[in-house]
Design a protein around this motif. Structure first.
Motif, PDB file in Angstrom:
ATOM      1  N   ALA A  54       2.744  -6.317  -0.873  1.00 33.47           N
ATOM      2  CA  ALA A  54       2.872  -6.089  -2.313  1.00 33.47           C
ATOM      3  C   ALA A  54       4.243  -5.527  -2.695  1.00 33.47           C
ATOM      4  N   HIS A  55       4.999  -5.034  -1.722  1.00 29.14           N
ATOM      5  CA  HIS A  55       6.327  -4.497  -2.027  1.00 29.14           C
ATOM      6  C   HIS A  55       7.312  -5.641  -2.249  1.00 29.14           C
ATOM      7  N   THR A  56       8.093  -5.503  -3.305  1.00 30.87           N
ATOM      8  CA  THR A  56       9.103  -6.510  -3.626  1.00 30.87           C
ATOM      9  C   THR A  56      10.454  -6.084  -3.050  1.00 30.87           C
ATOM     10  N   GLU A  57      11.391  -6.976  -3.108  1.00 34.27           N
ATOM     11  CA  GLU A  57      12.753  -6.652  -2.668  1.00 34.27           C
ATOM     12  C   GLU A  57      13.310  -5.505  -3.526  1.00 34.27           C
ATOM     13  N   GLU A  58      12.947  -5.490  -4.800  1.00 37.45           N
ATOM     14  CA  GLU A  58      13.400  -4.416  -5.682  1.00 37.45           C
ATOM     15  C   GLU A  58      12.830  -3.060  -5.243  1.00 37.45           C
ATOM     16  N   HIS A  59      11.578  -3.039  -4.800  1.00 33.21           N
ATOM     17  CA  HIS A  59      10.982  -1.800  -4.283  1.00 33.21           C
ATOM     18  C   HIS A  59      11.769  -1.289  -3.077  1.00 33.21           C
ATOM     19  N   VAL A  60      12.092  -2.194  -2.172  1.00 29.81           N
ATOM     20  CA  VAL A  60      12.823  -1.808  -0.969  1.00 29.81           C
ATOM     21  C   VAL A  60      14.216  -1.302  -1.338  1.00 29.81           C
ATOM     22  N   ASP A  61      14.886  -1.993  -2.256  1.00 34.35           N
ATOM     23  CA  ASP A  61      16.215  -1.550  -2.693  1.00 34.35           C
ATOM     24  C   ASP A  61      16.146  -0.164  -3.327  1.00 34.35           C
ATOM     25  N   ARG A  62      15.117   0.071  -4.139  1.00 31.18           N
ATOM     26  CA  ARG A  62      14.944   1.382  -4.771  1.00 31.18           C
ATOM     27  C   ARG A  62      14.728   2.468  -3.717  1.00 31.18           C
ATOM     28  N   LEU A  63      13.916   2.166  -2.718  1.00 27.08           N
ATOM     29  CA  LEU A  63      13.680   3.119  -1.631  1.00 27.08           C
ATOM     30  C   LEU A  63      14.980   3.424  -0.891  1.00 27.08           C
ATOM     31  N   LEU A  64      15.741   2.394  -0.566  1.00 31.62           N
ATOM     32  CA  LEU A  64      16.987   2.603   0.168  1.00 31.62           C
ATOM     33  C   LEU A  64      17.966   3.472  -0.621  1.00 31.62           C
ATOM     34  N   LEU A  65      18.079   3.228  -1.918  1.00 30.86           N
ATOM     35  CA  LEU A  65      18.961   4.048  -2.762  1.00 30.86           C
ATOM     36  C   LEU A  65      18.472   5.486  -2.809  1.00 30.86           C
ATOM     37  N   ALA A  66      17.166   5.663  -2.938  1.00 30.01           N
ATOM     38  CA  ALA A  66      16.598   7.018  -2.990  1.00 30.01           C
ATOM     39  C   ALA A  66      16.804   7.745  -1.664  1.00 30.01           C
TER      40      ALA A  66
END
Length: 72
Positions: A54-66
């Motif tokens: 269910a995680h999108t590429e945008e979710h992963v990018d947000r996690l990496l930035l955080a």
């Protein structure tokens, strides 16, 4: 830490820092558990990142930035 599963550990080392990073992520709406002694040996506290389909590429990018802003 190598993992071939949806659970990706991120070694932090210090238990207090792992807990602090977990709390900072939660303040940003990202729930990542801090795993600390006695569950893991002293000096090996980590974050337990769990991915799902269910995680999108945008979710992963947000996690990496955080993570970048909270662990540096």
């Amino acid at each position: 830490m190598a993992s071939e599963t949806p659970i990706q550990p991120l070694l932090i080392g210090d238990a207090g820092k792992a807990l602090a990073v977990s709390k900072k992520l939660e303040e940003q709406g990202i729930l990542i558990s801090a795993i600390r002694p006695p569950t893991v040996p002293e000096g090996t506290a980590r974050l337990r990142i769990t991915f799902s389909a269910a995680h999108t590429e945008e979710h992963v990018d947000r996690l990496l930035l955080a993570l970048e802003s909270t662990t540096s």
